[in-house]
Design a protein around this motif. Sequence first.
Motif, PDB file in Angstrom:
ATOM      1  N   PHE A  21       0.880  -1.233  -0.006  1.00 51.35           N
ATOM      2  CA  PHE A  21       0.037  -0.016  -0.037  1.00 51.35           C
ATOM      3  C   PHE A  21       0.890   1.202  -0.004  1.00 51.35           C
ATOM      4  O   PHE A  21       1.919   1.378   0.811  1.00 51.35           O
ATOM      5  CB  PHE A  21      -0.797   0.117   1.156  1.00 51.35           C
ATOM      6  N   GLN A  80      -4.425  -9.846  -2.878  1.00 53.33           N
ATOM      7  CA  GLN A  80      -4.254  -9.145  -1.438  1.00 53.33           C
ATOM      8  C   GLN A  80      -5.616  -8.089  -1.489  1.00 53.33           C
ATOM      9  O   GLN A  80      -6.069  -8.027  -0.213  1.00 53.33           O
ATOM     10  CB  GLN A  80      -3.102  -8.359  -1.717  1.00 53.33           C
ATOM     11  N   ASN A 112      -7.438   1.203   2.517  1.00 51.62           N
ATOM     12  CA  ASN A 112      -6.067   0.472   2.299  1.00 51.62           C
ATOM     13  C   ASN A 112      -6.696  -0.900   1.653  1.00 51.62           C
ATOM     14  O   ASN A 112      -7.033  -1.854   2.369  1.00 51.62           O
ATOM     15  CB  ASN A 112      -5.352   0.076   3.340  1.00 51.62           C
ATOM     16  N   PRO A 113      -6.618  -1.312   0.525  1.00 53.59           N
ATOM     17  CA  PRO A 113      -7.310  -2.501  -0.041  1.00 53.59           C
ATOM     18  C   PRO A 113      -6.620  -3.478   0.315  1.00 53.59           C
ATOM     19  O   PRO A 113      -7.231  -4.728   0.310  1.00 53.59           O
ATOM     20  CB  PRO A 113      -7.333  -2.265  -1.618  1.00 53.59           C
ATOM     21  N   ILE A 114      -5.155  -3.561   0.557  1.00 55.45           N
ATOM     22  CA  ILE A 114      -4.724  -4.734   1.053  1.00 55.45           C
ATOM     23  C   ILE A 114      -4.981  -5.362   2.506  1.00 55.45           C
ATOM     24  O   ILE A 114      -5.312  -6.336   2.684  1.00 55.45           O
ATOM     25  CB  ILE A 114      -3.193  -4.643   0.960  1.00 55.45           C
ATOM     26  N   ALA A 115      -5.268  -4.298   3.388  1.00 55.13           N
ATOM     27  CA  ALA A 115      -5.582  -4.688   4.636  1.00 55.13           C
ATOM     28  C   ALA A 115      -7.122  -4.955   4.682  1.00 55.13           C
ATOM     29  O   ALA A 115      -7.497  -5.786   5.601  1.00 55.13           O
ATOM     30  CB  ALA A 115      -5.154  -3.281   5.673  1.00 55.13           C
ATOM     31  N   CYS A 116      -7.930  -4.444   4.004  1.00 51.81           N
ATOM     32  CA  CYS A 116      -9.394  -4.795   3.895  1.00 51.81           C
ATOM     33  C   CYS A 116      -9.726  -6.161   3.751  1.00 51.81           C
ATOM     34  O   CYS A 116      -9.148  -6.901   2.936  1.00 51.81           O
ATOM     35  CB  CYS A 116      -9.979  -3.823   3.104  1.00 51.81           C
TER      36      CYS A 116
END
Lengths: 462, 73, 249
Positions: A207, A359, B8-12
Motif C-alpha cells: 500500500f 491481496q 487500504n485495499p490490502i488490509a481490508c
Amino acid sequence: MSDVPSTITEPLDAPPAHGDVPALPRLLAGVRRDGEPVSLDQHLALHGPPPAIRGERRSGRERAAALIDEIQLSGLLGRGGGAFPTATKMRAVADARGRAIVVANGAEGEPASTKDRTLLELLPQLVLDGTILAAEAVGADEAIVCVCESAGAGVQSVERAIEERAGERSPPRSPKLQLRTVPSHYVAGQESALVNYLGGGPARPTFTPPMPFQQGLRRRPTLINNIETLAHIALIARHGARWFRQLGTPTQPGSALVTLSGPVNHPGVYEIQHGASLASVINAAGGPTTGVRAALTGGYAGAWIAGQSLRGLALSNEHLAAHGASLGAGVVLLLSEDACPVAETARVARWLAGQSARQCGPCTHGLDALASTVEQIAAGNGHAHAAQRIDRLASLTARRGACAHPDGAVNVILSALEVFAREFADHARHGPCDACRRPPDLPLPHRPVQREQALDGAPPRR
Amino acid sequence: MSHRVRVNPIACEAHGMCAELLPERITLDEWGYPLIDGAPLEGEQVEHAVRAARACPTFALLVERERSARRRR
Amino acid sequence: MLAGEAIGGMTLTLAAEGPSLDWYLTRSTGAVALLLLSVAIALGVVDVKRWSTPRWPRFVVDSLHRNVSLLALAFLVVHILTSVLDSFAPIGLIDAVVPFVGSYRPFWLGLGAVAFDLILAVIVTSLLRARMGYGSWRAVHWLTYASWPIALLHGFGTGSDVKTTWLLVLSAACVALVAAAVLTRVISGWPENVRLRGAALGGTGAFSLFLALWLPQGPLGSEWARRSGTPSSLLPHARVHTGSSGSRP
C-alpha cells in the motif's frame, strides 16, 4: 527467445543521420552477431567512456544535477510501461531525505515482452553504465540489478558484467553493484512489489504512500528505473539531450525497444524511433506470415486496435491514444486472422485473474468474475445481460486495488469486447467457432496457474 | 481543512463495519468490500469516520486530512 | 467449614473464622470470569464469521466482544485480589502472575497465573492495537484459545466447589459453548489450511477426552484437596480416634 534477430541494425523510418552519429540503432548498436554479450572493453570502445569530470571545478553534486538537467531536457520517459518523466523521478529521489538506493528493474513480468532480458543478455555493460550514472546522479551508494529468475542467460550475463567491473576497473567511490533474481510472475516487477521482495518480503505490491522514491527499500529513497531507461541514460549522458531528441516525436522523443510478436517471419526485439510506423517494424521483421486481424499494444494491460486501423498506425503514445491505446513497455502483439479473438481474450482474462496477488478483494473477485463471464460468452453460455455484467464488474474492479493490475486487466478486456464486438456477439449466440480449437496464439507462460493458488504457494488471504 | 476517507485495499478483509458506521460515504459491493465516496466529510461525519476507522478490525479505513494524494501507477 | 479439634493434648486451629467474604468472592468471581471468557470467545467467533442481522449489526457484535472481554478481565482482577486478601490459603500477589511458585496447590494455582498472563497479553495488545502491526496483534490474539483450557483446568484444580452441581453445570455450559465456537471456527473456510484445522480439531478432541477421563478420578474423585497440593496444615483431618495417632501434625 534469445536468438539475435538478424535485422535489428536496419534503421526503421530513420531520418538522415546528423553529424557522424548514426540515427539507428542506438541502444542496439554493437550487438554481437554471435550472440555473446558485449564486454566492458568493447562497450567502452563503441560508446566511449562515461562523462568524465569535465571542468575539474565542478563538484560531484553539480555534475549529478547537470546530468538530471540533461535528462530533463531530453524528455526521456520511463520505459517500463508507465512513461513517467525520468528526470522528475530522479530529482524526487535526489531531494528526498536519506541516502538513496537504485534498483534497475529487469523483472519483465509481461509475458509478451522480451526487450529487457535481451538487453541484459546482450548489452549488460550498457545497462550497468546507465545504472551507475543514475546512482551517481541521485547520490546513491548502492545499485541492485534485478533480473527475472527465468532469464537464465541474462542472469549469467549480468553476473559476468558485474565481475568485469570489479576490482581496479571500478573507480573509487563507485556505487556498489549487486545482482538479484526476482520471481517471474506478472506483478513482481511492479515498483512496490519489487521493493517488498528485495526487502525480504513477498513479491507483492504494498500500500502506498509512502512511495518508493520517498521511502522504499530499507526505508531509503529508492530510484526504480526500467533497465532500458537506464540504457538510454548512459547514452544521453554521452551525447546530450539534443542528440536524443533528433529521433522520435516532440512529446515522446528518442528511440525505444519494442517486442514484436505474432505472425511475422522474425518476431523479436526491434529498436525504433517513437512515431515509427507499425508497417515499417513489420517489414523489418520480415513481413507478415498471415493476415493480421488486430494488434494489441502495451501488452496485457494495453488495448486492441482493429486490423483496418493498422495501416498507417504510428507507434507513439500520442498516435495510439486516438485508438485508446498506448505503447506501454514497447509490446506489440499481432493477432493472426486465423485466430479466434474471443478464445484468446478468454485465455488472457483467466491468466490475468490468476496473476492477481490476491491481496485486495475487488481485484481477486472482480478479475475472476470477469474471466468467468468472458469464458461463458466464449462458450455460448453467456446470458442476455452479459455485457451489462461486464460493465458493472469493470467498474467494481478498476482502481480499487493497491496496484494497477486490475486496471490494466479491465482495460484489455473492455478493449477486446469493443474491437471484437461482432465476434463476441457471434459466440454469445452460437457458441465456440472452429478457430476456438486452434492452439493458443497469444504468448502466455506455460505453467498453468490454478485458480486457488496464490503466486508463491501461500494460501489466498481469505 | 477537509477530511476524506480512504481504504487500504490490502488490509481490508471485508468486515463491513465501516459501512454500518459511515453509510453516508461507504457502501459495500457484492463481495462485501467498501465502495468509498471520496468527497470531503462534512461536520459530524468526521467524528463518525474516526469511529469507523477505530472499529475496523484491520485498520484498513483511513481518515485523511486535506492532501491531494494522486495515485502513481 | 472446619473447627478446631482437640486431639489429646493438641489443638489444631484452622481457618478459625470459617469461610470469609473474600473466599466466597474469589470463587464466584472466578466462575463468572470463566463464563465471561467463554462468552467472549464465542462472540469472537461470531465476529470473525461476520454474522449480522439488521438488529445486530457487525459493529455491535464487535463492541460486545471487546466489552465482554474487558468485563472478564475486571472479574479476574477481583478474583485475584480477593484470593490474595483471603487469609485461608497462603496466596500472594506474586502468585497471580508468576506460576508454580506458590505453596497452595502450586500446580493448579500456577495454571491460573499462566492463563491470566496470556489473557493480559491479549487484552493489552488489543488496547494498543493501533501501535502494533496487524500481523503481530493477530498472532498474540490466538493465545486466547490457549488461555481458556488452562483457565478451565485451573478452576477444576483449585476450586473447592468442584463437586457442587452449580459449578459442574456452569463448567459444562462453558465447555459446550467454547467447543461449539471452536468447531464453528474450524469448519468455516474448510478446506483451507487442512493441517492447522486438523490439529485444532485433534487438540479439541484430545482435551475433551482428557477431561472426561481425568475429572472423575481427579477433582471429582476422593481426597483431591490433598492430592492437588493443599498445604497439609489446611487439610481437614479425618476423624481422629482417641488413643491412636491417626493424624499428622
